[in-house]
Motif scaffolding. Structure first.
Motif, PDB file in Angstrom:
ATOM      1  N   ASP A 160       0.817  -1.221   0.000  1.00 34.93           N
ATOM      2  CA  ASP A 160       0.000   0.000   0.000  1.00 34.93           C
ATOM      3  C   ASP A 160       0.850   1.269   0.000  1.00 34.93           C
ATOM      4  O   ASP A 160       0.432   2.281  -0.547  1.00 34.93           O
ATOM      5  CB  ASP A 160      -0.949  -0.002   1.206  1.00 34.93           C
ATOM      6  CG  ASP A 160      -2.021  -1.067   1.061  1.00 34.93           C
ATOM      7  OD1 ASP A 160      -2.388  -1.371  -0.088  1.00 34.93           O
ATOM      8  OD2 ASP A 160      -2.478  -1.606   2.078  1.00 34.93           O
ATOM      9  N   ILE A 161       2.021   1.209   0.586  1.00 32.09           N
ATOM     10  CA  ILE A 161       2.859   2.420   0.627  1.00 32.09           C
ATOM     11  C   ILE A 161       3.484   2.697  -0.736  1.00 32.09           C
ATOM     12  O   ILE A 161       3.434   3.817  -1.235  1.00 32.09           O
ATOM     13  CB  ILE A 161       3.947   2.310   1.731  1.00 32.09           C
ATOM     14  CG1 ILE A 161       3.282   2.325   3.118  1.00 32.09           C
ATOM     15  CG2 ILE A 161       4.961   3.458   1.626  1.00 32.09           C
ATOM     16  CD1 ILE A 161       4.193   1.961   4.273  1.00 32.09           C
ATOM     17  N   ILE A 162       4.079   1.659  -1.339  1.00 28.40           N
ATOM     18  CA  ILE A 162       4.752   1.942  -2.618  1.00 28.40           C
ATOM     19  C   ILE A 162       3.850   1.679  -3.826  1.00 28.40           C
ATOM     20  O   ILE A 162       4.246   1.890  -4.963  1.00 28.40           O
ATOM     21  CB  ILE A 162       6.117   1.212  -2.764  1.00 28.40           C
ATOM     22  CG1 ILE A 162       5.937  -0.290  -2.878  1.00 28.40           C
ATOM     23  CG2 ILE A 162       7.046   1.528  -1.630  1.00 28.40           C
ATOM     24  CD1 ILE A 162       7.251  -0.987  -3.241  1.00 28.40           C
ATOM     25  N   LYS A 163       2.638   1.215  -3.554  1.00 28.83           N
ATOM     26  CA  LYS A 163       1.617   0.993  -4.592  1.00 28.83           C
ATOM     27  C   LYS A 163       2.099   0.068  -5.696  1.00 28.83           C
ATOM     28  O   LYS A 163       2.094   0.423  -6.877  1.00 28.83           O
ATOM     29  CB  LYS A 163       1.145   2.325  -5.160  1.00 28.83           C
ATOM     30  CG  LYS A 163       0.350   3.143  -4.167  1.00 28.83           C
ATOM     31  CD  LYS A 163      -0.358   4.277  -4.847  1.00 28.83           C
ATOM     32  CE  LYS A 163      -1.424   4.857  -3.941  1.00 28.83           C
ATOM     33  NZ  LYS A 163      -2.243   5.834  -4.587  1.00 28.83           N
ATOM     34  N   LYS A 164       2.581  -1.085  -5.266  1.00 31.85           N
ATOM     35  CA  LYS A 164       3.002  -2.115  -6.227  1.00 31.85           C
ATOM     36  C   LYS A 164       2.443  -3.451  -5.749  1.00 31.85           C
ATOM     37  O   LYS A 164       2.252  -3.647  -4.547  1.00 31.85           O
ATOM     38  CB  LYS A 164       4.526  -2.171  -6.293  1.00 31.85           C
ATOM     39  CG  LYS A 164       5.125  -0.974  -6.997  1.00 31.85           C
ATOM     40  CD  LYS A 164       6.429  -1.313  -7.685  1.00 31.85           C
ATOM     41  CE  LYS A 164       6.783  -0.273  -8.695  1.00 31.85           C
ATOM     42  NZ  LYS A 164       7.370   0.921  -8.173  1.00 31.85           N
ATOM     43  N   PRO A 165       2.179  -4.407  -6.680  1.00 28.26           N
ATOM     44  CA  PRO A 165       1.651  -5.705  -6.242  1.00 28.26           C
ATOM     45  C   PRO A 165       2.625  -6.442  -5.305  1.00 28.26           C
ATOM     46  O   PRO A 165       3.832  -6.185  -5.342  1.00 28.26           O
ATOM     47  CB  PRO A 165       1.470  -6.479  -7.547  1.00 28.26           C
ATOM     48  CG  PRO A 165       1.612  -5.512  -8.638  1.00 28.26           C
ATOM     49  CD  PRO A 165       2.350  -4.337  -8.128  1.00 28.26           C
ATOM     50  N   LYS A 166       2.057  -7.342  -4.530  1.00 25.47           N
ATOM     51  CA  LYS A 166       2.838  -8.056  -3.518  1.00 25.47           C
ATOM     52  C   LYS A 166       4.035  -8.792  -4.119  1.00 25.47           C
ATOM     53  O   LYS A 166       5.133  -8.760  -3.583  1.00 25.47           O
ATOM     54  CB  LYS A 166       1.926  -9.036  -2.786  1.00 25.47           C
ATOM     55  CG  LYS A 166       2.430  -9.451  -1.441  1.00 25.47           C
ATOM     56  CD  LYS A 166       1.368 -10.275  -0.731  1.00 25.47           C
ATOM     57  CE  LYS A 166       1.897 -10.748   0.619  1.00 25.47           C
ATOM     58  NZ  LYS A 166       0.900 -11.528   1.332  1.00 25.47           N
ATOM     59  N   GLY A 167       3.786  -9.449  -5.256  1.00 27.86           N
ATOM     60  CA  GLY A 167       4.857 -10.203  -5.913  1.00 27.86           C
ATOM     61  C   GLY A 167       6.011  -9.295  -6.307  1.00 27.86           C
ATOM     62  O   GLY A 167       7.188  -9.656  -6.167  1.00 27.86           O
ATOM     63  N   THR A 168       5.668  -8.101  -6.786  1.00 25.33           N
ATOM     64  CA  THR A 168       6.699  -7.150  -7.202  1.00 25.33           C
ATOM     65  C   THR A 168       7.506  -6.689  -5.989  1.00 25.33           C
ATOM     66  O   THR A 168       8.735  -6.604  -6.042  1.00 25.33           O
ATOM     67  CB  THR A 168       6.041  -5.923  -7.896  1.00 25.33           C
ATOM     68  OG1 THR A 168       5.157  -6.394  -8.884  1.00 25.33           O
ATOM     69  CG2 THR A 168       7.063  -4.991  -8.494  1.00 25.33           C
ATOM     70  N   VAL A 169       6.798  -6.415  -4.876  1.00 21.22           N
ATOM     71  CA  VAL A 169       7.482  -5.971  -3.659  1.00 21.22           C
ATOM     72  C   VAL A 169       8.461  -7.061  -3.194  1.00 21.22           C
ATOM     73  O   VAL A 169       9.623  -6.780  -2.888  1.00 21.22           O
ATOM     74  CB  VAL A 169       6.459  -5.643  -2.537  1.00 21.22           C
ATOM     75  CG1 VAL A 169       7.149  -5.405  -1.213  1.00 21.22           C
ATOM     76  CG2 VAL A 169       5.637  -4.421  -2.919  1.00 21.22           C
TER      77      VAL A 169
END
Lengths: 237, 191
Positions: free
Chosen positions: B161-170
């Motif tokens: 939610d902070i960096i606004k990227k999907p979980k897999g990408t994080v």
């Protein structure tokens, strides 16, 4: 600058500039508009997909075995395909404006959009909305870009110039056939040693046939490939 | 008399701020330090610049307080705003002061939490500087997730939610960041 000083400055600035929180209704309205945009894009791409489907399903698929790529290109309804692409892309862009879109992968979003579009297009097809749209647009968009000819169209229209002839076999001789289309035109079809009759079909008078070849005279056609169309094919409906 | 909201939950604070902007001071008190270090860690900004950024952050928080969605944690939302404001400030600033903002404890924490397995080797100041340089040489996207995970101790869901990227990408950013760090550390013979 200390924290307390900054705190005072922030509150002072809010009061001085009369900064007010964005009203809740404005935030809700934005969300509603975004979702409405996604829905609108999906409905339109579904409609265009259903138009593609009725066009393609009306084509007797076995004619592709004659000249797959050439005919496939001829039968593709480019206007509808282009519009599907545009509205799916638009739907994707608008979906990315929703609050939690970032949680999903691009491929997943595209796949879901496409599946929902497919589902809606089947529903629209079931409701026959696609046929109404096609009838409405038939004379407004060039046929070469929208409604691709089905077998029925070969029979109803003179497409001999384009190398396609369809109709009922009226007479059969060793080196020529007489074919009558739905325009009541009787065509003399010349057979040569190179003419291929698909699957060695035993042509009988009264058969519906599709011929690919070249127009050589006013009502004269030289056949390259002849295909008998079976009565139970969808294309005859 | 001003109500004491120091023990109030974030959701209650939001309601009170909507009634009176003065109550924003409680929110500032609650998050100032956390956000100050976060901004310093993900940027090269001086204390003064960081304070300016935080000022902008809290004004944005007040302005957009009605857009806060209670399905998020408030801290996640405020970190998201802080991150975006900091990135905007980094983009605007053409010349950055070359000042590193990790302290030795931060570095040790990154090494311990990331399981790179070289924390016991960081004994002298010179080595600390090298580690710091390696972390700073990583692309921003890797630095950012490593800071959020190992220093701010955020969960994957909060990072998403902070960096606004999907979980897999994080997760893959974190793994790649860790691997890049390890590779550089090996090159510099720290491992």
């Amino acid at each position: 600058m200390t924290k307390n000083k900054t705190t005072c400055e922030i509150i002072k600035k809010i009061k001085k500039d009369e900064i007010k929180p964005v009203p809740k209704w404005q935030c809700c309205l934005f969300d509603i508009l975004v979702w409405a945009g996604v829905f609108f894009a999906i409905i339109l791409s579904s409609l265009f997909l259903s138009l593609v489907m009725i066009n393609l399903f009306e084509i007797p698929f076995h004619i592709f075995s004659i000249n797959y790529f050439g005919l496939l290109i001829r039968f593709l309804p480019f206007v509808w395909l282009g519009l599907i692409g545009i509205f799916l892309f638009l739907g994707f862009l608008i979906f990315n404006k929703t609050k939690k879109a970032y949680r999903y992968r691009v491929l997943m979003i595209i796949a879901i959009l496409f599946l929902v579009t497919l589902l809606f297009s089947l529903v629209l097809g079931r409701l026959k909305i696609d046929r109404h749209i096609r009838n409405f647009t038939e004379n407004k968009i060039p046929q070469s870009l929208s409604n691709r000819p089905s077998y029925m169209v070969f029979c109803k229209r003179n497409m001999a110039e384009e190398g396609l002839l369809g109709g009922e076999l009226m007479q059969k001789k060793k080196d020529y056939l007489l074919v009558k289309n739905d325009l009541n035109e009787s065509w003399e079809v010349i057979l040569t040693p190179e003419t291929r009759i698909k699957r060695k079909a035993n042509l009988l008078v009264g058969d519906k046939i599709l011929i690919l070849g070249d127009k050589i005279g006013v009502l004269s056609f030289q056949a390259k490939v002849i295909k008998r169309i079976e009565e139970n094919k969808n294309s005859f409906k | 008399m001003k109500k004491d909201l120091y023990k109030a939950s974030d959701e209650d604070l939001v309601k009170e701020i909507l009634k009176d902007p003065e109550n924003l001071s409680f929110l500032i008190d609650k998050y100032w330090q956390q956000l100050f270090f976060f901004v310093r860690r993900i940027s090269y900004f001086s204390s003064e610049d960081t304070e300016d950024i935080l000022q902008e952050v809290f004004i944005k928080v007040y302005k957009n307080i009605n857009t806060f969605d209670s399905s998020y944690k408030f801290s996640t939302w405020i970190f998201q705003i802080t991150r975006n404001t900091t990135i905007d400030a980094i983009r605007k600033k053409t010349s950055r002061p070359q000042e590193f903002n990790f302290d030795q404890n931060d570095l040790r924490q990154i090494l311990v939490e990331s399981g790179i397995g070289m924390e016991e080797k960081i004994i002298n100041k010179e080595k600390v500087k090298i580690v710091e340089k390696i972390i700073r040489s990583l692309p921003f996207k890797y630095q950012e997730v490593m800071i959020l995970k190992f220093l701010e101790e955020k969960t994957y869901e909060e990072m998403v939610d902070i960096i606004k990227k999907p979980k897999g990408t994080v997760a893959s950013l974190l793994n790649r960041g860790r691997a890049l760090f390890k590779k550089e550390a090996q090159k510099k013979e720290l491992i």
